[in-house]
Design an enzyme around this catalytic site. Structure first.
Site, PDB file in Angstrom:
ATOM      1  N   TYR A  28       0.833  -1.203   0.000  1.00  0.00           N
ATOM      2  CA  TYR A  28       0.000   0.000   0.000  1.00  0.00           C
ATOM      3  C   TYR A  28       0.871   1.257   0.000  1.00  0.00           C
ATOM      4  O   TYR A  28       0.638   2.187  -0.787  1.00  0.00           O
ATOM      5  CB  TYR A  28      -0.929  -0.027   1.218  1.00  0.00           C
ATOM      6  CG  TYR A  28      -1.762   1.216   1.394  1.00  0.00           C
ATOM      7  CD1 TYR A  28      -2.798   1.509   0.517  1.00  0.00           C
ATOM      8  CD2 TYR A  28      -1.520   2.087   2.448  1.00  0.00           C
ATOM      9  CE1 TYR A  28      -3.570   2.650   0.676  1.00  0.00           C
ATOM     10  CE2 TYR A  28      -2.289   3.230   2.618  1.00  0.00           C
ATOM     11  CZ  TYR A  28      -3.305   3.507   1.727  1.00  0.00           C
ATOM     12  OH  TYR A  28      -4.057   4.646   1.894  1.00  0.00           O
ATOM     13  N   GLU A  50     -11.966   5.831   4.773  1.00  0.00           N
ATOM     14  CA  GLU A  50     -11.409   6.636   5.867  1.00  0.00           C
ATOM     15  C   GLU A  50     -12.429   6.764   7.001  1.00  0.00           C
ATOM     16  O   GLU A  50     -12.076   6.718   8.173  1.00  0.00           O
ATOM     17  CB  GLU A  50     -10.969   8.016   5.380  1.00  0.00           C
ATOM     18  CG  GLU A  50      -9.773   8.023   4.444  1.00  0.00           C
ATOM     19  CD  GLU A  50      -8.458   7.607   5.077  1.00  0.00           C
ATOM     20  OE1 GLU A  50      -8.356   7.525   6.326  1.00  0.00           O
ATOM     21  OE2 GLU A  50      -7.505   7.356   4.316  1.00  0.00           O
ATOM     22  N   TRP A  58      -5.662   1.184  10.246  1.00  0.00           N
ATOM     23  CA  TRP A  58      -5.843   1.175   8.795  1.00  0.00           C
ATOM     24  C   TRP A  58      -5.696  -0.239   8.230  1.00  0.00           C
ATOM     25  O   TRP A  58      -6.371  -0.597   7.273  1.00  0.00           O
ATOM     26  CB  TRP A  58      -4.869   2.141   8.129  1.00  0.00           C
ATOM     27  CG  TRP A  58      -5.035   2.168   6.646  1.00  0.00           C
ATOM     28  CD1 TRP A  58      -4.127   1.766   5.715  1.00  0.00           C
ATOM     29  CD2 TRP A  58      -6.190   2.590   5.904  1.00  0.00           C
ATOM     30  NE1 TRP A  58      -4.647   1.910   4.440  1.00  0.00           N
ATOM     31  CE2 TRP A  58      -5.921   2.420   4.543  1.00  0.00           C
ATOM     32  CE3 TRP A  58      -7.438   3.088   6.276  1.00  0.00           C
ATOM     33  CZ2 TRP A  58      -6.835   2.728   3.531  1.00  0.00           C
ATOM     34  CZ3 TRP A  58      -8.345   3.395   5.272  1.00  0.00           C
ATOM     35  CH2 TRP A  58      -8.045   3.218   3.921  1.00  0.00           C
TER      36      TRP A  58
END
Length: 195
Positions: A28, A50, A58
């Protein structure tokens, strides 16, 4: 122990230290985070993810991303805007996503709001809040990276004023980082100058 500066990754190249705990993060970090995106649906996906991340790590979201995409019709605004109560019940039962009623409701409501915008309007609004890239020094350590900026606060206010939910200033800044409005790769990070 890191002082927040870059660390050698699995290939020996220096990377932001947050990216090195899992292979998912390395990928990522190297291939997506901080690279500019465009498109209303692409921004809707990032805004939604988000929002779902709020209060979680995350990596939890990243590992369920394909589940989110399947559950939310690839984050196509026009399709998600037509979701019904039956779809909401399906989402609340879907173990492939985060089953948080408030976040699911916000995602569906946001899609309905965005469906009334003209094509490109979300993209334009978000990019209009991109800060001057020469406006602050390149971060050397993680402590040099803010959680909130005047631009993210303004973006949050602009989105909320237009009816978008679950997008506070911290979430707006995380969006700006993830979507390339700011480049918060540390100064010696291999991904800092990546195309």
């Amino acid at each position: 122990m890191s002082d927040g500066a870059t660390l050698a990754g699995p290939d020996g190249a220096p990377r932001c230290p947050w990216a090195l705990s899992t292979e998912d993060y390395v990928t990522y970090h190297d291939e997506e985070w901080g690279r500019p995106i465009h498109g209303d649906d692409a921004f809707f996906e990032r805004l939604s993810l988000e929002a779902f991340q709020s209060g979680l790590s995350w990596i939890t979201i990243l590992r369920r991303r394909e589940g989110f995409r399947a559950a939310f019709a690839g984050f196509q605004i026009a399709k998600v805007a037509t979701f019904t109560d039956t779809d909401k019940d399906r989402l609340l039962a879907d173990a492939g996503i985060i089953r948080n009623r408030a976040k699911i409701d916000a995602t569906l409501d946001n899609a309905r709001v965005l469906a009334d915008w003209t094509p490109g309007e979300l993209d334009d609004l978000i990019w209009s809040h991109a800060p001057d890239p020469t406006g602050r020094p390149v971060p050397k350590t993680l402590s040099d990276v803010p959680a909130v900026t005047p631009e993210s606060t303004a973006l949050s206010k602009a989105l909320k004023k237009r009816g978008i939910r679950f997008v506070g200033p911290t979430t707006a800044y995380a969006l700006m980082q993830a979507c390339g409005l700011v480049n918060d790769h540390l100064d010696t990070c291999v991904a800092r100058s990546a195309p």
